[in-house]
Design an enzyme around this catalytic site. Structure first.
Site, mmCIF file in Angstrom:
data_model
loop_
_atom_site.group_PDB
_atom_site.id
_atom_site.type_symbol
_atom_site.label_atom_id
_atom_site.label_comp_id
_atom_site.label_asym_id
_atom_site.label_seq_id
_atom_site.Cartn_x
_atom_site.Cartn_y
_atom_site.Cartn_z
ATOM 1 N N HIS A 196 0.854 -1.196 0.000
ATOM 2 C CA HIS A 196 0.000 0.000 0.000
ATOM 3 C C HIS A 196 0.884 1.238 0.000
ATOM 4 O O HIS A 196 1.248 1.765 1.056
ATOM 5 C CB HIS A 196 -0.893 -0.021 1.242
ATOM 6 C CG HIS A 196 -1.907 1.084 1.294
ATOM 7 N ND1 HIS A 196 -3.158 0.926 1.836
ATOM 8 C CD2 HIS A 196 -1.873 2.374 0.888
ATOM 9 C CE1 HIS A 196 -3.837 2.055 1.768
ATOM 10 N NE2 HIS A 196 -3.058 2.966 1.185
ATOM 11 N N HIS A 252 0.947 4.941 -2.356
ATOM 12 C CA HIS A 252 0.475 5.768 -3.463
ATOM 13 C C HIS A 252 1.705 6.363 -4.152
ATOM 14 O O HIS A 252 2.445 7.144 -3.539
ATOM 15 C CB HIS A 252 -0.428 6.888 -2.955
ATOM 16 C CG HIS A 252 -1.719 6.412 -2.375
ATOM 17 N ND1 HIS A 252 -2.886 6.372 -3.116
ATOM 18 C CD2 HIS A 252 -2.031 5.938 -1.138
ATOM 19 C CE1 HIS A 252 -3.864 5.901 -2.349
ATOM 20 N NE2 HIS A 252 -3.371 5.631 -1.148
ATOM 21 N N GLY A 275 -9.811 7.945 -2.154
ATOM 22 C CA GLY A 275 -10.461 9.248 -2.090
ATOM 23 C C GLY A 275 -11.315 9.419 -0.853
ATOM 24 O O GLY A 275 -11.062 8.828 0.199
ATOM 25 N N HIS A 297 -9.909 0.896 -0.448
ATOM 26 C CA HIS A 297 -9.727 1.542 0.839
ATOM 27 C C HIS A 297 -11.058 1.472 1.585
ATOM 28 O O HIS A 297 -12.118 1.739 1.011
ATOM 29 C CB HIS A 297 -9.375 3.016 0.665
ATOM 30 C CG HIS A 297 -7.994 3.293 0.145
ATOM 31 N ND1 HIS A 297 -7.557 2.859 -1.086
ATOM 32 C CD2 HIS A 297 -6.964 3.989 0.693
ATOM 33 C CE1 HIS A 297 -6.313 3.282 -1.269
ATOM 34 N NE2 HIS A 297 -5.923 3.971 -0.210
ATOM 35 N N GLU A 338 -10.881 3.602 7.199
ATOM 36 C CA GLU A 338 -9.837 4.539 7.613
ATOM 37 C C GLU A 338 -10.528 5.774 8.207
ATOM 38 O O GLU A 338 -10.563 5.958 9.416
ATOM 39 C CB GLU A 338 -8.955 4.919 6.428
ATOM 40 C CG GLU A 338 -7.851 5.915 6.783
ATOM 41 C CD GLU A 338 -7.176 6.519 5.562
ATOM 42 O OE1 GLU A 338 -6.079 7.073 5.728
ATOM 43 O OE2 GLU A 338 -7.745 6.449 4.453
ATOM 44 N N ASP A 358 1.941 4.377 2.673
ATOM 45 C CA ASP A 358 0.819 5.179 2.194
ATOM 46 C C ASP A 358 1.308 6.310 1.282
ATOM 47 O O ASP A 358 1.304 6.154 0.065
ATOM 48 C CB ASP A 358 -0.004 5.705 3.366
ATOM 49 C CG ASP A 358 -1.463 5.976 3.005
ATOM 50 O OD1 ASP A 358 -1.838 5.757 1.841
ATOM 51 O OD2 ASP A 358 -2.227 6.404 3.885
#
Length: 338
Positions: free
Chosen positions: A13, A15, A167, A194, A197, A275
């Protein structure tokens, strides 16, 4: 003085746009005629460093749109793969956000091409296997979401292994994206949304019931629902946990308050991940140090990574063999060279 990564790590994970180095970003901005808010790498690093959520959004949109071409995306993958490998990464599943580029007039095919080329370059130049998981950004038109799924299927032979959903989780629940994820699943592409969270257990349940996930990205708020926690453990559902990211974004006030120990105690398999490492000023070894301070066992983290990875069986077997061959008992203390 260089800290030598003491054990192999699997990261599932990260980005890629959130992992861009200031140096690479400056070079891309110059090539593309994009004006950044500051002029030097040092200034850019400080500008991008997380202060609060509003600043995170401001700095994201002031910087990452400099990445516009296939070359930019290719170099981004290779640069992060090199950094992660230096910190012990032996396998990566990385996220990119093709739908975010549409407003800038960048075709999603351009984005897919560049990132897939980068994954191939990481294998050829570094010997590191990188797989890709394009995100649908919540809030996009559902036709765009379905097109993203079709492209994920079209590029599955070039390193795309799953479709993600990212998002604004609290504003956009997972259920409307079920058709896009069904397209991906029918085409042999996995599901890694996702959930859990910013939003609570209902977000995780929605993903489980409508998106057929292979893993849940984050999922830490499952601890608020004992029944859901048991279900995740019974399913062997791997969660992609990002301790320091959760602190930055206010999911928990401090690392010491993170629910990771409760997830582990419930038998939920977890991986540890960065992340958005550039914005959150953390690298893979920092996240592992935080997780270990909360009682996570490096071998268990690695095994969860093997279980959760969506690579082909031959790569999974190589990872499993690597884990079996490593001296985990001797890896509790990092060694240092000068």
């Amino acid at each position: 003085m260089t800290v030598v990564a003491p054990y192999p790590k699997i990261e599932l994970h990260v980005h890629l746009e959130g992992a861009v180095s200031p140096e690479l970003l400056l070079a891309a901005a110059r090539r593309n005629g994009f004006t950044l808010p500051v002029a030097t790498a040092a200034e850019l690093r400080e500008f991008m460093r997380f202060r609060d959520f509003d600043h995170f959004i401001e700095s994201w949109f002031a910087t990452t749109p400099a990445l516009q071409t296939e070359r930019d995306y290719r170099e981004l993958v290779l640069d992060y793969a090199r950094r992660a490998q230096a910190r012990g990464a032996v396998y990566l599943e990385a996220i990119f956000s093709p739908t975010d580029k549409l407003t800038a007039g960048i075709a999603m095919e351009t984005v897919f091409e560049g990132f897939c080329d980068g994954a191939a370059a990481a294998r050829e130049q570094l010997g590191l296997e990188v797989r890709l998981t394009p995100d649908i950004t919540r809030g996009v038109d559902l036709d765009v979401a379905k097109q993203t799924a079709r492209l994920a299927v079209a590029y599955k032979d070039r390193g795309v292994v799953a479709l993600g959903l990212g998002g604004a989780e609290a504003q956009f629940p997972p259920e409307p994206y079920a058709e896009a994820f069904a397209i991906a699943r029918a085409g042999g592409v996995g599901s890694v949304p996702h959930a859990g969270e910013v939003a609570g257990p209902a977000s995780i349940r929605g993903a489980l019931e409508t998106l057929a996930p292979d893993r849940i990205r984050h999922g830490v708020r499952a601890v608020e629902d004992p029944g859901l926690l048991r279900e995740l453990a019974d399913r062997g559902m791997v969660l992609d946990v990002c301790v320091l990211s959760n602190v930055c974004l206010g999911v928990v006030p401090r690392a010491e308050d993170h629910p990771l120990p409760r997830l582990l105690a419930a038998g939920v398999p977890v991986t540890v991940n960065t992340d958005d490492p550039t914005f959150f000023a953390c690298e893979l070894d920092d996240e592992h140090a935080a997780a270990r301070s909360l009682g996570a066992d490096p071998r268990a983290l690695f095994d969860a990574g093997v279980a959760g990875a969506l690579c082909e069986p031959a790569v999974r077997e190589r990872l499993r063999a690597l884990g079996d061959a490593h001296d985990w008992d001797g890896s509790s203390r990092p060694s240092v060279t000068s």
